[in-house]
Design a protein around this motif. Structure first.
Motif, PDB file in Angstrom:
ATOM      1  N   PRO A  45      43.274 -38.943  68.867  1.00  0.00           N
ATOM      2  CA  PRO A  45      42.303 -38.056  68.224  1.00  0.00           C
ATOM      3  C   PRO A  45      41.276 -37.555  69.217  1.00  0.00           C
ATOM      4  CG  PRO A  45      41.845 -40.356  67.677  1.00  0.00           C
ATOM      5  CD  PRO A  45      43.161 -40.340  68.404  1.00  0.00           C
ATOM      6  N   GLY A  46      40.845 -36.293  69.072  1.00  0.00           N
ATOM      7  CA  GLY A  46      39.846 -35.727  69.968  1.00  0.00           C
ATOM      8  C   GLY A  46      38.451 -36.230  69.663  1.00  0.00           C
ATOM      9  N   THR A  47      38.173 -36.534  68.388  1.00  0.00           N
ATOM     10  CA  THR A  47      36.853 -37.013  67.986  1.00  0.00           C
ATOM     11  C   THR A  47      36.977 -38.444  67.492  1.00  0.00           C
ATOM     12  OG1 THR A  47      36.208 -34.782  67.321  1.00  0.00           O
ATOM     13  CG2 THR A  47      34.883 -36.595  66.465  1.00  0.00           C
ATOM     14  N   THR A  48      36.268 -39.371  68.137  1.00  0.00           N
ATOM     15  CA  THR A  48      36.374 -40.787  67.777  1.00  0.00           C
ATOM     16  C   THR A  48      35.086 -41.336  67.205  1.00  0.00           C
ATOM     17  OG1 THR A  48      35.783 -41.385  70.041  1.00  0.00           O
ATOM     18  CG2 THR A  48      38.142 -41.191  69.535  1.00  0.00           C
ATOM     19  N   LYS A  49      34.057 -40.496  67.133  1.00  0.00           N
ATOM     20  CA  LYS A  49      32.781 -40.935  66.575  1.00  0.00           C
ATOM     21  C   LYS A  49      32.128 -39.739  65.875  1.00  0.00           C
ATOM     22  CE  LYS A  49      30.382 -39.947  70.929  1.00  0.00           C
ATOM     23  NZ  LYS A  49      29.533 -40.482  72.017  1.00  0.00           N
ATOM     24  N   VAL A  50      31.066 -39.996  65.145  1.00  0.00           N
ATOM     25  CA  VAL A  50      30.317 -38.923  64.491  1.00  0.00           C
ATOM     26  C   VAL A  50      29.466 -38.219  65.538  1.00  0.00           C
ATOM     27  CG1 VAL A  50      28.569 -38.388  62.759  1.00  0.00           C
ATOM     28  CG2 VAL A  50      30.309 -40.123  62.273  1.00  0.00           C
TER      29      VAL A  50
ATOM     30  N   THR B  61      33.612 -35.183  62.861  1.00  0.00           N
ATOM     31  CA  THR B  61      33.996 -36.518  62.417  1.00  0.00           C
ATOM     32  C   THR B  61      35.420 -36.862  62.888  1.00  0.00           C
ATOM     33  OG1 THR B  61      34.881 -35.624  60.335  1.00  0.00           O
ATOM     34  CG2 THR B  61      32.568 -36.315  60.346  1.00  0.00           C
ATOM     35  N   PRO B  62      35.713 -38.160  62.989  1.00  0.00           N
ATOM     36  CA  PRO B  62      37.093 -38.566  63.287  1.00  0.00           C
ATOM     37  C   PRO B  62      38.018 -38.153  62.146  1.00  0.00           C
ATOM     38  CG  PRO B  62      35.563 -40.391  63.625  1.00  0.00           C
ATOM     39  CD  PRO B  62      34.808 -39.307  62.908  1.00  0.00           C
ATOM     40  N   GLY B  63      39.310 -38.045  62.443  1.00  0.00           N
ATOM     41  CA  GLY B  63      40.275 -37.694  61.393  1.00  0.00           C
ATOM     42  C   GLY B  63      40.307 -38.724  60.286  1.00  0.00           C
ATOM     43  N   LEU B  64      40.452 -38.266  59.060  1.00  0.00           N
ATOM     44  CA  LEU B  64      40.458 -39.192  57.925  1.00  0.00           C
ATOM     45  C   LEU B  64      41.711 -40.065  57.897  1.00  0.00           C
ATOM     46  CD1 LEU B  64      38.949 -36.955  55.087  1.00  0.00           C
ATOM     47  CD2 LEU B  64      37.920 -38.973  56.132  1.00  0.00           C
ATOM     48  N   ASN B  65      42.725 -39.687  58.667  1.00  0.00           N
ATOM     49  CA  ASN B  65      43.915 -40.531  58.787  1.00  0.00           C
ATOM     50  C   ASN B  65      43.933 -41.260  60.129  1.00  0.00           C
ATOM     51  OD1 ASN B  65      44.257 -38.270  60.317  1.00  0.00           O
ATOM     52  ND2 ASN B  65      46.393 -37.887  59.725  1.00  0.00           N
ATOM     53  N   ASP B  66      42.746 -41.463  60.709  1.00  0.00           N
ATOM     54  CA  ASP B  66      42.603 -42.143  61.995  1.00  0.00           C
ATOM     55  C   ASP B  66      43.157 -43.564  61.869  1.00  0.00           C
ATOM     56  OD1 ASP B  66      41.760 -43.401  64.317  1.00  0.00           O
ATOM     57  OD2 ASP B  66      39.833 -42.350  64.378  1.00  0.00           O
ATOM     58  N   THR B  67      44.091 -43.924  62.775  1.00  0.00           N
ATOM     59  CA  THR B  67      44.692 -45.257  62.699  1.00  0.00           C
ATOM     60  C   THR B  67      43.714 -46.352  63.070  1.00  0.00           C
ATOM     61  OG1 THR B  67      45.495 -44.978  64.969  1.00  0.00           O
ATOM     62  CG2 THR B  67      47.005 -44.367  63.183  1.00  0.00           C
ATOM     63  N   GLN B  68      42.612 -45.972  63.739  1.00  0.00           N
ATOM     64  CA  GLN B  68      41.650 -46.978  64.181  1.00  0.00           C
ATOM     65  C   GLN B  68      40.516 -47.191  63.186  1.00  0.00           C
ATOM     66  OE1 GLN B  68      40.286 -45.936  68.111  1.00  0.00           O
ATOM     67  NE2 GLN B  68      42.336 -45.461  68.838  1.00  0.00           N
ATOM     68  N   LYS B  69      40.376 -46.299  62.203  1.00  0.00           N
ATOM     69  CA  LYS B  69      39.271 -46.405  61.246  1.00  0.00           C
ATOM     70  C   LYS B  69      39.769 -46.117  59.830  1.00  0.00           C
ATOM     71  CE  LYS B  69      35.505 -45.043  64.376  1.00  0.00           C
ATOM     72  NZ  LYS B  69      36.338 -44.849  65.575  1.00  0.00           N
ATOM     73  N   GLN B  70      39.331 -46.934  58.879  1.00  0.00           N
ATOM     74  CA  GLN B  70      39.592 -46.657  57.474  1.00  0.00           C
ATOM     75  C   GLN B  70      38.692 -45.522  57.015  1.00  0.00           C
ATOM     76  OE1 GLN B  70      41.923 -48.180  55.560  1.00  0.00           O
ATOM     77  NE2 GLN B  70      42.595 -49.419  57.309  1.00  0.00           N
ATOM     78  N   ASP B  71      39.156 -44.745  56.006  1.00  0.00           N
ATOM     79  CA  ASP B  71      38.344 -43.639  55.504  1.00  0.00           C
ATOM     80  C   ASP B  71      36.968 -44.115  55.060  1.00  0.00           C
ATOM     81  OD1 ASP B  71      40.558 -42.150  55.999  1.00  0.00           O
ATOM     82  OD2 ASP B  71      40.988 -41.619  53.908  1.00  0.00           O
TER      83      ASP B  71
ATOM     84  N   GLU C 218      35.286 -46.597  56.145  1.00  0.00           N
ATOM     85  CA  GLU C 218      34.488 -46.923  57.323  1.00  0.00           C
ATOM     86  C   GLU C 218      33.857 -45.668  57.908  1.00  0.00           C
ATOM     87  OE1 GLU C 218      35.066 -48.817  61.810  1.00  0.00           O
ATOM     88  OE2 GLU C 218      36.746 -48.768  60.396  1.00  0.00           O
ATOM     89  N   MET C 219      34.639 -44.568  57.934  1.00  0.00           N
ATOM     90  CA  MET C 219      34.107 -43.341  58.500  1.00  0.00           C
ATOM     91  C   MET C 219      33.035 -42.731  57.595  1.00  0.00           C
ATOM     92  SD  MET C 219      35.927 -39.977  59.954  1.00  0.00           S
ATOM     93  CE  MET C 219      36.853 -39.777  58.484  1.00  0.00           C
TER      94      MET C 219
ATOM     95  N   MET D   7      29.958 -44.425  58.394  1.00  0.00           N
ATOM     96  CA  MET D   7      29.409 -43.956  59.674  1.00  0.00           C
ATOM     97  C   MET D   7      28.591 -42.692  59.472  1.00  0.00           C
ATOM     98  SD  MET D   7      32.706 -44.447  62.198  1.00  0.00           S
ATOM     99  CE  MET D   7      32.030 -43.292  63.385  1.00  0.00           C
ATOM    100  N   ILE D   8      29.137 -41.758  58.683  1.00  0.00           N
ATOM    101  CA  ILE D   8      28.446 -40.494  58.416  1.00  0.00           C
ATOM    102  C   ILE D   8      27.159 -40.757  57.648  1.00  0.00           C
ATOM    103  CG2 ILE D   8      28.596 -38.254  57.256  1.00  0.00           C
ATOM    104  CD1 ILE D   8      31.643 -38.440  57.678  1.00  0.00           C
ATOM    105  N   LYS D   9      27.236 -41.611  56.632  1.00  0.00           N
ATOM    106  CA  LYS D   9      26.066 -41.938  55.821  1.00  0.00           C
ATOM    107  C   LYS D   9      24.973 -42.552  56.678  1.00  0.00           C
ATOM    108  CE  LYS D   9      24.601 -44.755  51.857  1.00  0.00           C
ATOM    109  NZ  LYS D   9      25.033 -45.732  50.817  1.00  0.00           N
ATOM    110  N   ASP D  10      25.341 -43.507  57.530  1.00  0.00           N
ATOM    111  CA  ASP D  10      24.365 -44.169  58.404  1.00  0.00           C
ATOM    112  C   ASP D  10      23.735 -43.167  59.365  1.00  0.00           C
ATOM    113  OD1 ASP D  10      24.957 -46.533  57.149  1.00  0.00           O
ATOM    114  OD2 ASP D  10      26.265 -47.292  58.748  1.00  0.00           O
ATOM    115  N   SER D  11      24.554 -42.244  59.865  1.00  0.00           N
ATOM    116  CA  SER D  11      24.047 -41.232  60.793  1.00  0.00           C
ATOM    117  C   SER D  11      23.012 -40.348  60.122  1.00  0.00           C
ATOM    118  CB  SER D  11      25.221 -40.388  61.305  1.00  0.00           C
ATOM    119  OG  SER D  11      24.769 -39.366  62.164  1.00  0.00           O
ATOM    120  N   LEU D  12      23.255 -39.997  58.866  1.00  0.00           N
ATOM    121  CA  LEU D  12      22.313 -39.149  58.134  1.00  0.00           C
ATOM    122  C   LEU D  12      21.017 -39.894  57.848  1.00  0.00           C
ATOM    123  CD1 LEU D  12      24.793 -37.495  55.611  1.00  0.00           C
ATOM    124  CD2 LEU D  12      23.488 -36.294  57.361  1.00  0.00           C
TER     125      LEU D  12
END
Length: 257
Positions: free
Chosen positions: A209-214, A233-243, A245-246, A249-254
Motif C-alpha cells: 500500500p502507498g499509504t500506511t498511516k493517516v 488513509t490506508p486501504g480498508l482492505n489493508d492486510t496489516q490493519k483491521q478496518d 483499527e483504521m 486512527m482517524i478518530k484519534d487524529s481528529l
C-alpha cells in the motif's frame, strides 16, 4: 476582532451588528479600552455570532500579550470557544508592519492558529487611499509579510466600511476537512495529489500500500479561497490493519487536531 488602534475594529462590529456609532474613537485616544462583548442580531451561516471588541494592540497602556491573555481568560470564564479571529490592518498605513507581523505570529502561536485556518486578515481604510495604491500595498503585504500565514490557510479580505462588506467577510466559507477512504489501490492518494496539486507523492504502484498511516494534507480551494484539509488513509482492505483499527486512527487524529 484585533488590530492596532484606529484600524476600524469597532466600526466593523458596529456595521456588522447594525448597532450605530457606539464607542468609535475619533481622536488620539483609543475608542476601546477594555473587552466589549457584542452579540449580533442575526445568524451568520446558521449560527449566532458574538463579537469581542478589543483595545488596540499598539495600546500604550497594555502589551499585546496582556490583551490576548485578557481575551483567553474572558473566553474561558464565559465557556465559549474561539471560532474566528479577524485581524484588521489599515491599508492607508504605508509603514512596514514589522510589529504587525510579530503580533500575527504571536497570535498564531498563542491560539494555535496553525492548526485551524480561522484567522482572517482584514484590510481596512480603502476609502482613504487611491485604489491602485491600496492594491499595490496589499500585494506587497501578501508577498513579503503574510505569505507564511496564508500558506497555513489564513485568508486576506477587504473591508469597505459597509454592512454588506462586513457580513460578506463573516460569511466566508469555513475550513473543510475531507476524509478519503477506500480499498488499497483505489486511487485515494492520486485523487488528493491532483486536488492539492502536490505531485506524485506516496502513491503505491505495487502490492504494497502507498499509504500506511493517516496523513493530513492542507490546500486552498482555487475558486473561493477557503482552506481544505484532506485526510489520506490506508486501504480498508489493508492486510496489516483491521478496518476498525483504521477508523480509530482517524478518530484519534481528529481529536488531537
Amino acid at each position: 476582532v484585533l488590530g492596532p488602534a484606529a484600524a476600524g475594529k469597532t466600526t466593523f462590529i458596529n456595521l456588522a451588528t447594525q448597532r450605530g456609532d457606539c464607542g468609535v474613537g475619533h481622536d488620539l485616544d483609543p475608542g476601546t479600552t477594555k473587552l466589549d462583548w457584542v452579540r449580533g442580531p442575526h445568524l451568520i451561516n446558521g449560527r449566532a455570532v458574538i463579537f469581542i471588541d478589543t483595545p488596540g494592540l499598539d495600546d500604550a497602556e497594555k502589551k499585546d500579550t496582556e490583551v490576548m491573555n485578557m481575551i483567553t481568560d474572558s473566553l474561558a470564564k464565559a465557556k465559549y470557544k474561539l471560532d474566528t479571529v479577524l485581524y484588521l490592518h489599515p491599508i492607508s498605513d504605508n509603514r512596514i508592519p514589522w510589529s504587525g507581523l510579530e503580533r500575527l505570529k504571536l497570535l498564531a502561536s498563542l491560539w494555535k492558529i496553525d492548526r485551524v485556518s480561522n484567522l482572517v486578515i482584514v484590510t481596512t481604510m480603502w476609502d482613504e487611499v487611491k485604489e491602485e495604491v491600496g492594491v499595490r500595498r496589499e500585494e506587497e503585504l501578501k508577498i513579503k509579510f503574510w505569505a507564511d500565514l496564508m500558506a497555513m490557510g489564513c485568508q486576506v479580505k477587504r473591508f469597505h466600511r459597509t454592512t454588506e462588506s462586513a457580513l460578506e467577510i463573516l460569511s466566508l466559507p469555513t475550513q473543510k476537512v475531507v476524509i478519503v477512504l477506500g480499498p488499497a489501490a483505489s486511487g485515494k492518494t492520486t485523487f488528493i495529489n491532483l486536488a492539492a496539486q502536490r505531485g506524485d507523492c506516496g502513491i503505491g504502484h505495487d502490492i504494497e500500500p502507498g499509504t500506511t498511516k493517516v496523513e493530513w494534507i492542507r490546500t486552498t480551494h482555487p475558486v473561493d479561497d477557503h482552506s481544505i484539509i484532506f485526510i489520506d488513509t490506508p486501504g480498508l482492505n489493508d492486510t496489516q490493519k483491521q478496518d476498525a483499527e483504521m477508523v480509530k486512527m482517524i478518530k484519534d487524529s481528529l481529536i488531537v487536531a
